[in-house]
Design a protein around this motif. Structure first.
Motif, PDB file in Angstrom:
ATOM      1  N   LEU A   1       1.595  57.567  26.847  1.00 11.83           N
ATOM      2  CA  LEU A   1       0.660  58.171  27.937  1.00 11.83           C
ATOM      3  C   LEU A   1      -0.517  57.799  28.062  1.00 11.83           C
ATOM      4  CD1 LEU A   1       1.145  59.773  30.557  1.00 11.83           C
ATOM      5  CD2 LEU A   1       0.618  61.751  29.365  1.00 11.83           C
ATOM      6  N   GLY A   2      -1.266  57.932  26.970  1.00  7.68           N
ATOM      7  CA  GLY A   2      -2.603  57.668  26.799  1.00  7.68           C
ATOM      8  C   GLY A   2      -3.388  58.797  28.036  1.00  7.68           C
ATOM      9  N   ASP A   3      -4.489  57.968  28.628  1.00  9.58           N
ATOM     10  CA  ASP A   3      -5.138  58.864  29.776  1.00  9.58           C
ATOM     11  C   ASP A   3      -4.467  58.718  31.141  1.00  9.58           C
ATOM     12  OD1 ASP A   3      -5.698  56.121  30.173  1.00  9.58           O
ATOM     13  OD2 ASP A   3      -7.818  56.487  30.104  1.00  9.58           O
ATOM     14  N   ARG A   4      -3.292  58.187  31.166  1.00  8.06           N
ATOM     15  CA  ARG A   4      -2.691  57.949  32.464  1.00  8.06           C
ATOM     16  C   ARG A   4      -2.148  59.077  33.100  1.00  8.06           C
ATOM     17  NH1 ARG A   4      -2.841  53.145  29.385  1.00  8.06           N
ATOM     18  NH2 ARG A   4      -1.259  54.032  28.439  1.00  8.06           N
ATOM     19  N   LYS A   5      -1.559  58.729  34.265  1.00 10.02           N
ATOM     20  CA  LYS A   5      -0.913  60.265  34.945  1.00 10.02           C
ATOM     21  C   LYS A   5       0.622  60.234  34.886  1.00 10.02           C
ATOM     22  CE  LYS A   5      -1.331  58.563  39.784  1.00 10.02           C
ATOM     23  NZ  LYS A   5      -2.787  57.926  39.808  1.00 10.02           N
ATOM     24  N   GLY A   6       1.147  59.293  34.299  1.00  7.62           N
ATOM     25  CA  GLY A   6       2.725  59.265  34.255  1.00  7.62           C
ATOM     26  C   GLY A   6       2.918  58.134  33.211  1.00  7.62           C
ATOM     27  N   VAL A   7       4.310  58.200  32.738  1.00 10.42           N
ATOM     28  CA  VAL A   7       4.898  57.604  31.679  1.00 10.42           C
ATOM     29  C   VAL A   7       6.530  57.507  31.983  1.00 10.42           C
ATOM     30  CG1 VAL A   7       5.034  59.436  30.293  1.00 10.42           C
ATOM     31  CG2 VAL A   7       5.065  56.941  29.145  1.00 10.42           C
ATOM     32  N   ILE A   8       6.846  56.224  32.091  1.00  9.14           N
ATOM     33  CA  ILE A   8       8.302  56.134  32.131  1.00  9.14           C
ATOM     34  C   ILE A   8       8.834  56.138  30.744  1.00  9.14           C
ATOM     35  CG2 ILE A   8      10.060  54.246  32.736  1.00  9.14           C
ATOM     36  CD1 ILE A   8       7.861  53.121  34.826  1.00  9.14           C
ATOM     37  N   LEU A   9       9.719  56.737  30.460  1.00  5.41           N
ATOM     38  CA  LEU A   9      10.551  56.854  29.249  1.00  5.41           C
ATOM     39  C   LEU A   9      11.838  56.165  29.017  1.00  5.41           C
ATOM     40  CD1 LEU A   9      10.144  60.949  28.835  1.00  5.41           C
ATOM     41  CD2 LEU A   9       8.406  59.272  28.153  1.00  5.41           C
ATOM     42  N   ARG A  10      11.684  54.940  28.294  1.00  8.49           N
ATOM     43  CA  ARG A  10      12.807  54.126  28.394  1.00  8.49           C
ATOM     44  C   ARG A  10      14.068  54.701  27.940  1.00  8.49           C
ATOM     45  NH1 ARG A  10      13.245  50.215  23.732  1.00  8.49           N
ATOM     46  NH2 ARG A  10      14.940  51.673  23.258  1.00  8.49           N
TER      47      ARG A  10
ATOM     48  N   HIS B   1       0.015  53.969  34.933  1.00  2.00           N
ATOM     49  CA  HIS B   1       1.256  54.762  34.238  1.00  2.00           C
ATOM     50  C   HIS B   1       1.572  53.684  33.228  1.00  2.00           C
ATOM     51  CE1 HIS B   1       3.351  51.496  36.746  1.00  2.00           C
ATOM     52  NE2 HIS B   1       4.269  51.931  36.203  1.00  2.00           N
ATOM     53  N   ALA B   2       2.444  54.527  32.210  1.00  2.00           N
ATOM     54  CA  ALA B   2       2.608  53.903  31.075  1.00  2.00           C
ATOM     55  C   ALA B   2       4.301  53.733  30.769  1.00  2.00           C
ATOM     56  CB  ALA B   2       1.897  54.500  29.711  1.00  2.00           C
ATOM     57  N   LEU B   3       4.520  52.891  29.736  1.00  2.00           N
ATOM     58  CA  LEU B   3       5.836  52.796  29.133  1.00  2.00           C
ATOM     59  C   LEU B   3       6.029  53.173  27.986  1.00  2.00           C
ATOM     60  CD1 LEU B   3       8.784  51.862  29.757  1.00  2.00           C
ATOM     61  CD2 LEU B   3       7.951  49.708  28.694  1.00  2.00           C
ATOM     62  N   PHE B   4       7.035  54.202  27.483  1.00  2.00           N
ATOM     63  CA  PHE B   4       7.493  54.600  26.129  1.00  2.00           C
ATOM     64  C   PHE B   4       8.509  53.958  25.779  1.00  2.00           C
ATOM     65  CE2 PHE B   4       9.655  57.575  23.310  1.00  2.00           C
ATOM     66  CZ  PHE B   4       8.525  57.158  22.086  1.00  2.00           C
ATOM     67  N   ASP B   5       8.779  52.870  25.093  1.00  2.00           N
ATOM     68  CA  ASP B   5       9.689  51.829  24.875  1.00  2.00           C
ATOM     69  C   ASP B   5      10.370  52.092  23.669  1.00  2.00           C
ATOM     70  OD1 ASP B   5       7.952  50.703  23.460  1.00  2.00           O
ATOM     71  OD2 ASP B   5       8.184  48.734  24.201  1.00  2.00           O
ATOM     72  N   ASP B   6      10.449  53.277  23.040  1.00  2.00           N
ATOM     73  CA  ASP B   6      10.992  53.396  21.709  1.00  2.00           C
ATOM     74  C   ASP B   6      12.161  54.494  21.548  1.00  2.00           C
ATOM     75  OD1 ASP B   6      11.472  52.855  18.946  1.00  2.00           O
ATOM     76  OD2 ASP B   6       9.888  53.967  18.372  1.00  2.00           O
ATOM     77  N   PHE B   7      13.058  54.520  22.568  1.00  2.00           N
ATOM     78  CA  PHE B   7      14.032  55.701  22.583  1.00  2.00           C
ATOM     79  C   PHE B   7      14.849  55.752  21.282  1.00  2.00           C
ATOM     80  CE2 PHE B   7      18.293  57.214  24.002  1.00  2.00           C
ATOM     81  CZ  PHE B   7      17.871  58.404  24.729  1.00  2.00           C
ATOM     82  N   LYS B   8      14.911  57.130  20.942  1.00  2.00           N
ATOM     83  CA  LYS B   8      15.519  57.634  19.635  1.00  2.00           C
ATOM     84  C   LYS B   8      16.607  58.497  19.910  1.00  2.00           C
ATOM     85  CE  LYS B   8      12.149  55.548  16.536  1.00  2.00           C
ATOM     86  NZ  LYS B   8      12.852  54.282  16.108  1.00  2.00           N
ATOM     87  N   GLY B   9      16.956  58.658  21.233  1.00  2.47           N
ATOM     88  CA  GLY B   9      17.977  59.873  21.456  1.00  2.47           C
ATOM     89  C   GLY B   9      17.314  61.140  21.904  1.00  2.47           C
ATOM     90  N   ILE B  10      17.918  62.200  21.982  1.00  2.00           N
ATOM     91  CA  ILE B  10      17.275  63.487  22.595  1.00  2.00           C
ATOM     92  C   ILE B  10      16.123  63.723  21.778  1.00  2.00           C
ATOM     93  CG2 ILE B  10      17.805  65.854  23.013  1.00  2.00           C
ATOM     94  CD1 ILE B  10      20.748  65.013  23.258  1.00  2.00           C
ATOM     95  N   VAL B  11      15.129  64.071  22.370  1.00  2.00           N
ATOM     96  CA  VAL B  11      13.910  64.457  21.850  1.00  2.00           C
ATOM     97  C   VAL B  11      13.872  65.798  21.408  1.00  2.00           C
ATOM     98  CG1 VAL B  11      11.174  64.311  22.031  1.00  2.00           C
ATOM     99  CG2 VAL B  11      12.605  63.093  23.474  1.00  2.00           C
ATOM    100  N   LEU B  12      13.850  66.099  19.969  1.00  3.85           N
ATOM    101  CA  LEU B  12      13.752  67.576  19.587  1.00  3.85           C
ATOM    102  C   LEU B  12      12.736  67.723  18.457  1.00  3.85           C
ATOM    103  CD1 LEU B  12      17.751  67.766  18.712  1.00  3.85           C
ATOM    104  CD2 LEU B  12      16.382  68.699  20.696  1.00  3.85           C
TER     105      LEU B  12
ATOM    106  N   LEU C   1       8.056  61.076  33.517  1.00 10.22           N
ATOM    107  CA  LEU C   1       7.162  62.322  33.088  1.00 10.22           C
ATOM    108  C   LEU C   1       5.893  62.273  33.685  1.00 10.22           C
ATOM    109  CD1 LEU C   1       6.575  64.153  29.848  1.00 10.22           C
ATOM    110  CD2 LEU C   1       4.631  63.354  30.840  1.00 10.22           C
ATOM    111  N   THR C   2       5.098  63.061  34.201  1.00  8.10           N
ATOM    112  CA  THR C   2       3.837  62.866  34.996  1.00  8.10           C
ATOM    113  C   THR C   2       3.221  64.236  34.499  1.00  8.10           C
ATOM    114  OG1 THR C   2       4.825  64.165  36.843  1.00  8.10           O
ATOM    115  CG2 THR C   2       4.717  61.712  36.951  1.00  8.10           C
ATOM    116  N   VAL C   3       1.834  64.049  34.594  1.00  9.12           N
ATOM    117  CA  VAL C   3       1.105  64.976  34.164  1.00  9.12           C
ATOM    118  C   VAL C   3      -0.358  65.259  35.300  1.00  9.12           C
ATOM    119  CG1 VAL C   3       1.134  64.644  31.660  1.00  9.12           C
ATOM    120  CG2 VAL C   3      -0.811  63.359  33.013  1.00  9.12           C
ATOM    121  N   GLY C   4      -0.951  66.320  35.271  1.00  9.30           N
ATOM    122  CA  GLY C   4      -2.066  66.624  36.228  1.00  9.30           C
ATOM    123  C   GLY C   4      -2.772  67.616  35.791  1.00  9.30           C
ATOM    124  N   ARG C   5      -4.007  67.919  36.431  1.00  9.15           N
ATOM    125  CA  ARG C   5      -4.900  68.947  36.217  1.00  9.15           C
ATOM    126  C   ARG C   5      -4.706  70.027  37.140  1.00  9.15           C
ATOM    127  NH1 ARG C   5     -10.870  65.312  35.869  1.00  9.15           N
ATOM    128  NH2 ARG C   5     -10.228  64.032  34.509  1.00  9.15           N
TER     129      ARG C   5
END
Length: 259
Positions: free
Chosen positions: A172-181, A149-160, A186-190
């Motif tokens: 996220l890259g090739d991982r199955k989950g990301v923590i949005l700071r 799992h990964a970390l997205f550490d660049d929060f800039k408010g509501i994602v629009l 957020l998670t993904v799957g096949r």
């Protein structure tokens, strides 16, 4: 197509195969509606926030998603909307959540292997996200995400904007989950099943570590052991399989979701 048993003829049920695009589309829609109902049971629904998407099996640059403004607990297959790469609703009558398009369109574009992506403002996930840290392998369950799992550490408010979604996909890259700071998980799957199960498990891992750290310093599982657990319990099939109990339960209790 309701599966009523997790074990058949003494063997574990495996992910299904399909003989037509129509059957596969219907399957993904059913699982998407069921996953949203399950999220409601876990109290992941918070106001208008949250979305799960499923790639269409024929129009592979399109995805199905829950419409804006309908509570997760009320979603039916017939409520789902199909969205094209331009963010237009091309099938269904509901409105599109702009944040859902900004995030999910970029994840589906960057990850052709991803069938589904799940995001909600769950309590423990968003609380943990405020720390700006990855989760540690402190339990056998949380070790399923070790180095996956990964970390997205660049929060800039509501994602629009899709530019923000693109940066989330890169994190996220090739991982199955990301923590949005400062935001959530957020998670993904096949499969829809896998993406939904990993979200439930990642939320649980966040809850576990928050509680553990509130009373002391957790003992980490050794690297080799944690990696071994991840390789066994963090697979695509393990993610799919984990959701089957919840599928059986929700379709038994709420069969109207298939309408």
């Amino acid at each position: 197509m309701v599966q009523t048993s997790f074990v058949r003829n003494g063997s574990l049920v495996k992910p299904p195969t399909f003989t037509s695009v129509e059957a596969e589309r219907r399957h993904r829609q059913e699982r998407l509606a069921a996953a949203l109902r399950v999220f409601a049971r876990f109290d992941f629904a918070l106001g208008l926030a949250g979305h799960i998407t499923a790639r269409d099996p024929e129009l592979t640059d399109h995805f199905w998603v829950n419409p804006f403004g309908i509570h997760f607990s009320r979603i039916r297959v017939s409520d789902l909307i199909l969205v094209n790469p331009q963010g237009e609703v091309v099938r269904g009558n509901g409105a599109l959540n702009q944040a859902a398009f900004a995030i999910h369109s970029q994840i589906h574009e960057a990850r052709p292997d991803v069938i589904a992506a799940a995001h909600a403002h769950s309590f423990y996930g968003k609380t943990w996200s405020s720390l700006g840290r990855l989760l540690d392998p402190i339990t056998q369950d949380s070790a399923a995400f070790y180095q996956d799992h990964a970390l997205f550490d660049d929060f800039k408010g509501i994602v629009l904007e899709t530019s923000e979604g693109k940066r989330i996909a890169q994190a996220l890259g090739d991982r199955k989950g990301v923590i949005l700071r400062n935001h959530g998980l957020l998670t993904v799957g096949r499969s829809v099943d896998e993406a939904a199960w990993w979200f439930i498990r990642l939320e649980d891992a966040a809850k576990s570590q928050l509680l553990a750290e509130s009373v002391g310093k957790p003992i980490l599982i050794d690297h080799d052991i944690a990696l071994g657990i991840q390789k066994r319990n963090g697979t695509h099939e393990a993610g799919w399989r984990g959701f089957q109990y919840l599928w059986d339960e929700i379709t038994h209790d709420q069969p109207d979701l298939l309408d």
